[in-house]
Each structure stands twice: as C-alpha cells, then as structure tokens.
Design a protein around this motif. Structure first.
Motif, mmCIF file in Angstrom:
data_model
loop_
_atom_site.group_PDB
_atom_site.id
_atom_site.type_symbol
_atom_site.label_atom_id
_atom_site.label_comp_id
_atom_site.label_asym_id
_atom_site.label_seq_id
_atom_site.Cartn_x
_atom_site.Cartn_y
_atom_site.Cartn_z
ATOM 1 N N GLY A 36 0.818 -1.194 0.000
ATOM 2 C CA GLY A 36 0.000 0.000 0.000
ATOM 3 C C GLY A 36 0.860 1.256 0.000
ATOM 4 N N ALA A 37 0.382 2.315 -0.679
ATOM 5 C CA ALA A 37 1.138 3.566 -0.729
ATOM 6 C C ALA A 37 0.211 4.696 -1.159
ATOM 7 C CB ALA A 37 2.311 3.454 -1.701
ATOM 8 N N SER A 38 0.493 5.897 -0.665
ATOM 9 C CA SER A 38 -0.255 7.072 -1.097
ATOM 10 C C SER A 38 0.321 7.568 -2.421
ATOM 11 C CB SER A 38 -0.153 8.172 -0.048
ATOM 12 O OG SER A 38 1.183 8.649 0.030
ATOM 13 N N THR A 39 -0.418 8.442 -3.096
ATOM 14 C CA THR A 39 0.077 8.959 -4.369
ATOM 15 C C THR A 39 1.381 9.736 -4.197
ATOM 16 O OG1 THR A 39 -2.206 9.072 -5.157
ATOM 17 C CG2 THR A 39 -0.545 10.229 -6.455
ATOM 18 N N PRO A 40 1.513 10.623 -3.196
ATOM 19 C CA PRO A 40 2.805 11.294 -3.008
ATOM 20 C C PRO A 40 3.948 10.322 -2.741
ATOM 21 C CG PRO A 40 1.080 12.478 -1.833
ATOM 22 C CD PRO A 40 0.475 11.187 -2.308
ATOM 23 N N GLU A 41 3.671 9.249 -1.994
ATOM 24 C CA GLU A 41 4.714 8.242 -1.739
ATOM 25 C C GLU A 41 5.122 7.548 -3.036
ATOM 26 O OE1 GLU A 41 3.446 6.996 2.853
ATOM 27 O OE2 GLU A 41 2.669 5.866 1.128
ATOM 28 N N ILE A 42 4.140 7.261 -3.890
ATOM 29 C CA ILE A 42 4.436 6.635 -5.182
ATOM 30 C C ILE A 42 5.301 7.561 -6.018
ATOM 31 C CG2 ILE A 42 3.402 5.911 -7.377
ATOM 32 C CD1 ILE A 42 0.975 4.922 -5.715
ATOM 33 N N ALA A 43 4.950 8.838 -6.048
ATOM 34 C CA ALA A 43 5.713 9.810 -6.837
ATOM 35 C C ALA A 43 7.160 9.870 -6.367
ATOM 36 C CB ALA A 43 5.059 11.188 -6.746
ATOM 37 N N ARG A 44 7.357 9.927 -5.045
ATOM 38 C CA ARG A 44 8.733 10.002 -4.511
ATOM 39 C C ARG A 44 9.511 8.731 -4.800
ATOM 40 N NH1 ARG A 44 6.064 12.510 -0.166
ATOM 41 N NH2 ARG A 44 6.023 10.544 1.004
ATOM 42 N N ALA A 45 8.879 7.585 -4.581
ATOM 43 C CA ALA A 45 9.579 6.303 -4.739
ATOM 44 C C ALA A 45 10.001 6.063 -6.183
ATOM 45 C CB ALA A 45 8.694 5.156 -4.253
ATOM 46 N N LEU A 46 9.191 6.518 -7.144
ATOM 47 C CA LEU A 46 9.457 6.217 -8.552
ATOM 48 C C LEU A 46 10.037 7.403 -9.317
ATOM 49 C CD1 LEU A 46 6.262 4.128 -9.388
ATOM 50 C CD2 LEU A 46 8.491 3.328 -8.605
ATOM 51 N N GLY A 47 10.237 8.517 -8.614
ATOM 52 C CA GLY A 47 10.819 9.679 -9.275
ATOM 53 C C GLY A 47 9.892 10.320 -10.288
#
Length: 267
Positions: A36-47
């Motif tokens: 599970g992940a929030s959209t901001p977390e996804i953005a940070r993790a994947l650049g």
C-alpha cells in the motif's frame, strides 16, 4: 516533437504509450511490494512528478488495477490485479516451475538436488535432478523423509508461522512414529531457530550416516511454505561444502518463491 514530449522524455505517440505502460507497471509493482502507498509516496519512490503520478494512479483506479483505502489514505492492488494474479497462480504447476531451479542448483553444485512437499509429519520427494558426482540419495520419487532430522523437514518447520510450528512440534511429540519427545523437543526448537537465523537448514549425517545435505523453503502467494529444496551428497565430500551451498540453495528458493507470487514481509 512537442516541448511537453521532450520534458516528459516520452518522444512520439508510440514512445508515450510505452513510457506510460512502464510507469503504470512500476506503480503496481511498488504498491504490491509496499503493501500500500499514497500517491505522493508513489511519486517520490518512482521519481515521478506529482501530476504524472496522480494521472497514472487515477487511470489505474478507473481500470480496477488499484483500489483506495480511505482509512489508511493509501492505494492497494485492485480487483483487476487480484484476478490476474489468481489466473497466474492457477496456471502454475509447482514441479514445472521448480524444475529449472533444481537444474540450476544441480549444475552449480554437481550434487543431487531434490524437491519435497509436506505430507503430514513427513516430506515427500516429488522431483529430482542429479548432478555429475556420485549420489548419496537413492530414494525413489514418492519416498518420504521425517521432518525433524532432514534438511527438507527442518527447512519446512523453520518456515512455518509460529503457531503452526508449535502445533506441528506437539504432533511430533505425540506421534508414536516420531523419536521427538517432550524431553528432546527443545533441541529441535534450537535447530529451527538456527535455521531461521541463517536462512537455510542442514543435516550432517543425522538421517543417514553416508550423506550430508542443506535445504531451504519455497513459499507461494499465500505467504506459506509449500515445498523445500535440498542439495545432498556423499558425507565425506559434502560436509565441508554445506556452509557454502546453503546460501546458494536459499537464494534459488527465494527466486522460485517470487515466481510463485510470494512477497516477503515489508521491512
């Protein structure tokens, strides 16, 4: 090519589609691994830029690949991903999936490599690949081996969730066919903890004086052990190599587990 295409690094229409697909798959892979992940977390993790992340996540949500958990404020895999995973699992045969892994180990070690599955208080041989060196394992496929004194059995016990492990140990103590007693079960406990710490099991002439072996567990998409793989050889040759081959078996089992849909616990 437009300025937007240059900035996004996607080039023309075909490249844009391929780039979006790659990023969408990366999002699904990240959400699955992170549980599970929030959209901001996804953005940070994947650049990704926040706008790109929100756009792709919304699209994946619309198509059923992602589902939102309002309480946690996170995205999780959706029904479409679950259906695809279920179809993949249903089409996977354990022996067929394991055969290349066993062959790889046999080629690396030149020893006898076996796949065993649990059956009550034993492990049953269901597939084997023989290396070029003289074999210590002569049992036919379908033969069983005890849980307490073999590398296959110890690897399986060590992979069990703690409540199931304790239940199985009590069954071993109660079984008239098992030499494990209330007085000796603590010794087996110690061996299981040692196996968990290093990630692989061993049997140093304990089941058979003529052989030594090491093993590790294979997990499936449920997170539970479904099989174990062992490497066995003539004791005089194999005993000094157990510590070398043990981590190799463990790595091959991790790769096979991933092929079967296993996701290790999030750290």
């Amino acid at each position: 090519m437009s300025e937007a295409e240059r900035a996004d690094g996607t080039g023309g229409t075909g490249e844009r589609a391929a780039g979006a697909l790659d990023r969408g798959l990366a999002i699904l892979t990240h959400v699955a691994g992170a549980r599970g992940a929030s959209t901001p977390e996804i953005a940070r993790a994947l650049g990704l830029t926040r706008s790109t992340a929100y756009r792709l996540v919304d699209r994946l949500h619309e198509q059923g690949w992602l589902a939102h958990d309002p309480a946690a404020g996170q995205w999780r895999l959706g029904a479409a991903a679950v259906r695809l995973a279920s179809a993949a699992v249903a089409s996977t045969n354990l022996r067929d999936a394991a055969a290349p892994a066993l062959r790889k180990l046999a080629d690396l070690t030149q020893e006898t490599v076996s796949l065993g599955v649990p059956n009550g208080l034993t492990m049953v041989f269901v597939h084997r690949e023989r290396g070029t060196r003289p074999a210590a394992v002569t049992a036919e496929l379908g033969a069983s081996r005890p849980l307490h004194s073999t590398s296959l059995g110890r690897a399986y016990l060590a992979a069990l969730p703690q409540p199931k492990l304790e239940e199985t140990l009590m069954e071993l103590v109660r079984s008239p066919l098992s030499p494990v007693t209330a007085a000796t079960v603590s010794e087996l406990h110690t061996e299981i903890e040692r196996t968990r710490e290093r990630g692989w099991s061993s049997d140093l002439r304990e089941f058979d004086e003529s052989s030594c072996c090491c093993g590790a567990a294979v997990y499936d998409h449920t997170g539970l052990p479904v099989a174990c793989i062992s490497v066995a050889g003539v004791a005089e040759r194999m005993e000094p190599l157990v510590a070398t081959y043990g981590p190799v078996v463990a790595q091959v089992c991790r790769e096979l587990s991933a092929d079967l849909g296993y996701l290790p616990p999030a750290s």
